[in-house]
Motif scaffolding. Structure first.
Motif, PDB file in Angstrom:
ATOM      1  N   PRO A 188       0.819  -1.228   0.000  1.00  0.00           N
ATOM      2  CA  PRO A 188       0.000   0.000   0.000  1.00  0.00           C
ATOM      3  C   PRO A 188       0.852   1.276   0.000  1.00  0.00           C
ATOM      4  CG  PRO A 188       0.126  -0.873   2.209  1.00  0.00           C
ATOM      5  CD  PRO A 188       0.889  -1.845   1.338  1.00  0.00           C
ATOM      6  N   ASP A 189       1.655   1.447  -1.055  1.00  0.00           N
ATOM      7  CA  ASP A 189       2.546   2.606  -1.110  1.00  0.00           C
ATOM      8  C   ASP A 189       2.168   3.600  -2.197  1.00  0.00           C
ATOM      9  OD1 ASP A 189       3.219   1.180  -3.364  1.00  0.00           O
ATOM     10  OD2 ASP A 189       5.292   0.778  -2.762  1.00  0.00           O
ATOM     11  N   GLY A 190       1.015   3.386  -2.863  1.00  0.00           N
ATOM     12  CA  GLY A 190       0.569   4.314  -3.893  1.00  0.00           C
ATOM     13  C   GLY A 190       1.027   3.966  -5.292  1.00  0.00           C
ATOM     14  N   HIS A 191       1.805   2.886  -5.448  1.00  0.00           N
ATOM     15  CA  HIS A 191       2.344   2.555  -6.763  1.00  0.00           C
ATOM     16  C   HIS A 191       1.573   1.427  -7.460  1.00  0.00           C
ATOM     17  CE1 HIS A 191       5.691   4.793  -4.942  1.00  0.00           C
ATOM     18  NE2 HIS A 191       5.957   5.140  -6.190  1.00  0.00           N
ATOM     19  N   THR A 192       0.514   0.912  -6.830  1.00  0.00           N
ATOM     20  CA  THR A 192      -0.382  -0.057  -7.461  1.00  0.00           C
ATOM     21  C   THR A 192      -1.810   0.377  -7.174  1.00  0.00           C
ATOM     22  OG1 THR A 192       1.195  -1.863  -7.127  1.00  0.00           O
ATOM     23  CG2 THR A 192      -1.068  -2.472  -7.645  1.00  0.00           C
ATOM     24  N   ILE A 193      -2.561   0.695  -8.228  1.00  0.00           N
ATOM     25  CA  ILE A 193      -3.943   1.134  -8.064  1.00  0.00           C
ATOM     26  C   ILE A 193      -4.836   0.341  -9.020  1.00  0.00           C
ATOM     27  CG2 ILE A 193      -3.371   3.433  -7.212  1.00  0.00           C
ATOM     28  CD1 ILE A 193      -3.786   4.529 -10.012  1.00  0.00           C
ATOM     29  N   LEU A 194      -6.123   0.452  -8.812  1.00  0.00           N
ATOM     30  CA  LEU A 194      -7.109  -0.355  -9.527  1.00  0.00           C
ATOM     31  C   LEU A 194      -8.123   0.527 -10.234  1.00  0.00           C
ATOM     32  CD1 LEU A 194      -8.583  -3.184  -9.944  1.00  0.00           C
ATOM     33  CD2 LEU A 194      -9.805  -2.652  -7.806  1.00  0.00           C
ATOM     34  N   MET A 195      -8.497   0.136 -11.457  1.00  0.00           N
ATOM     35  CA  MET A 195      -9.690   0.705 -12.070  1.00  0.00           C
ATOM     36  C   MET A 195     -10.864  -0.114 -11.544  1.00  0.00           C
ATOM     37  SD  MET A 195     -11.118   3.039 -13.838  1.00  0.00           S
ATOM     38  CE  MET A 195      -9.916   3.873 -14.870  1.00  0.00           C
ATOM     39  N   GLN A 196     -11.450   0.370 -10.455  1.00  0.00           N
ATOM     40  CA  GLN A 196     -12.524  -0.349  -9.781  1.00  0.00           C
ATOM     41  C   GLN A 196     -13.815  -0.256 -10.591  1.00  0.00           C
ATOM     42  OE1 GLN A 196     -13.488  -2.776  -8.117  1.00  0.00           O
ATOM     43  NE2 GLN A 196     -12.979  -2.227  -5.993  1.00  0.00           N
ATOM     44  N   THR A 197     -14.630  -1.296 -10.503  1.00  0.00           N
ATOM     45  CA  THR A 197     -15.870  -1.361 -11.267  1.00  0.00           C
ATOM     46  C   THR A 197     -17.032  -1.760 -10.367  1.00  0.00           C
ATOM     47  OG1 THR A 197     -15.608  -3.713 -11.804  1.00  0.00           O
ATOM     48  CG2 THR A 197     -14.562  -2.126 -13.300  1.00  0.00           C
ATOM     49  N   VAL A 198     -18.237  -1.590 -10.896  1.00  0.00           N
ATOM     50  CA  VAL A 198     -19.437  -1.958 -10.152  1.00  0.00           C
ATOM     51  C   VAL A 198     -19.468  -3.456  -9.871  1.00  0.00           C
ATOM     52  CG1 VAL A 198     -20.831  -2.185 -12.247  1.00  0.00           C
ATOM     53  CG2 VAL A 198     -21.962  -1.744 -10.075  1.00  0.00           C
ATOM     54  N   SER A 199     -18.862  -4.252 -10.754  1.00  0.00           N
ATOM     55  CA  SER A 199     -18.875  -5.702 -10.537  1.00  0.00           C
ATOM     56  C   SER A 199     -17.964  -6.090  -9.391  1.00  0.00           C
ATOM     57  CB  SER A 199     -18.470  -6.426 -11.821  1.00  0.00           C
ATOM     58  OG  SER A 199     -17.226  -5.954 -12.308  1.00  0.00           O
ATOM     59  N   ALA A 200     -16.664  -5.805  -9.533  1.00  0.00           N
ATOM     60  CA  ALA A 200     -15.695  -6.203  -8.502  1.00  0.00           C
ATOM     61  C   ALA A 200     -15.857  -5.396  -7.224  1.00  0.00           C
ATOM     62  CB  ALA A 200     -14.270  -6.056  -9.039  1.00  0.00           C
ATOM     63  N   GLY A 201     -16.447  -4.196  -7.332  1.00  0.00           N
ATOM     64  CA  GLY A 201     -16.560  -3.330  -6.168  1.00  0.00           C
ATOM     65  C   GLY A 201     -17.911  -3.343  -5.484  1.00  0.00           C
ATOM     66  N   ALA A 202     -18.900  -4.068  -6.038  1.00  0.00           N
ATOM     67  CA  ALA A 202     -20.230  -4.067  -5.425  1.00  0.00           C
ATOM     68  C   ALA A 202     -20.988  -5.378  -5.656  1.00  0.00           C
ATOM     69  CB  ALA A 202     -21.054  -2.884  -5.953  1.00  0.00           C
TER      70      ALA A 202
END
Length: 330
Positions: free
Chosen positions: A84-98
């Motif tokens: 969790p250092d800011g160098h890996t992020i996600l394009m979160q979606t309604v499927s994976a996120g809800a």
């Protein structure tokens, strides 16, 4: 002079203070932007619109890494377990996120609290469409055709648990029809099969399919938002077509691992919101049928409003999945 400086500091606005804190963080190496679906789908399209300007503003390359599978769960799990250092992020979606929390249940590899919300990027309608060989010009005609051929027509989606899958389930529930769900690992493979005529019906996020709809390779029957899409003004909503219960809006936003530095969250949010405020950038989203986040007055989102939005979406889609009776096979 010292007293005046102290007074000025005490009067500094929270916004300015937040900007200063955000500017205190900068990436020290390329950033991985994980996309949980194949190239050419809406998740990938939204990510690719962001990466060049975001790379320029952050001073480090932002590199897309496609990790498709399990309705976005594979990619999301990579980020949930990343440093969790800011160098890996996600394009979160309604499927994976809800949606997937209810659909996969105990099989889910992560929990909502494993993510830190950054920014809601865009919301989009889903489109219900058919191959032109299908004898249905309206959603009502498709329903009548499906009723006359129970279990013999297929409906494609970009994966189990996506809002596309759930749109099909809501349609089956509302219309009392039997369509066979055929999930793919992304929109690209699904579109190939529907254009080839091997699958009759499809549901897709509007940006992924809008070119095919405009050029006549596929026939649109309805969009799933409460109002018509300005990008396809002649296509009715599902409510106008007689099925108001079939309403679904897909969304795409940035999230990081839990415990990601607050300064990193604020910096990336500030840069993304600045990018989305540029008229030229938003025209590109408009052309694809995108709708603004609008989680704060004047538009856009903050990490706090996006976090609250995602929590509300988990509750909303948990109920929708329960009502539909959808489940993960196997």
């Amino acid at each position: 002079m010292k007293r005046r400086a102290l007074l000025a500091a005490s009067l500094a606005t929270p916004a300015l203070t937040g900007i200063a804190r955000a500017q205190a963080w900068a990436p020290t190496r390329p950033i991985r932007l994980i996309v949980g679906f194949t190239p050419a789908g809406t998740t990938d399209i939204a990510a690719r619109l962001l990466v060049e300007p975001l790379s320029q503003r952050l001073g480090q390359p932002v590199l897309i890494e496609n990790r498709p599978g399990a309705g976005g769960n594979v990619g999301a799990d990579v980020v949930a377990k990343a440093e969790p250092d800011g160098h890996t992020i996600l394009m979160q979606t309604v499927s994976a996120g809800a949606i997937n929390y209810q659909l996969y249940g105990a099989r889910m590899p992560y929990k909502p609290e494993d993510f830190a919300a950054i920014s809601l990027v865009v919301r989009v309608p889903n489109a219900i469409y058919v191959n032109p060989s299908v004898r249905a010009n309206t959603l009502a005609e498709l329903v009548a055709l499906a009723r006359a051929n129970p279990g013999r027509m297929n409906i494609g989606s970009s994966g189990v648990g996506t809002s596309l899958h759930m749109t099909g389930e809501l349609l089956k529930l509302a219309a009392g029809i039997d369509l066979t769900h055929v999930p793919f690992r992304g929109s690209g493979p699904m579109l190939q099969e529907i254009i080839a005529g091997r699958i009759e019906v499809g549901v897709d996020n509007l940006p992924s399919v809008i070119g095919h709809l405009r050029e006549g390779r596929l026939r649109p029957l309805a969009v799933t938002t409460a109002t018509r899409s300005p990008s396809l003004p002649d296509v009715p909503t599902t409510a106008e077509a007689g099925f108001p219960a079939v309403e679904a809006t897909a969304w795409f936003g940035l999230a990081g691992p839990a415990r990601m530095p607050r300064a990193a969250i604020q910096r990336i949010n500030a840069e993304v919101e600045a990018i989305l405020a540029e008229p030229a950038m938003w025209r590109r989203f408009d052309e694809l049928g995108g709708m603004r986040a609008d989680l704060v007055p004047g538009g856009g989102s903050t990490p706090e409003t996006f976090d609250a939005f995602m929590r509300a979406e988990v509750l909303k889609w948990s109920e929708a999945v329960r009502r539909s009776g959808a489940s993960v096979e196997g």
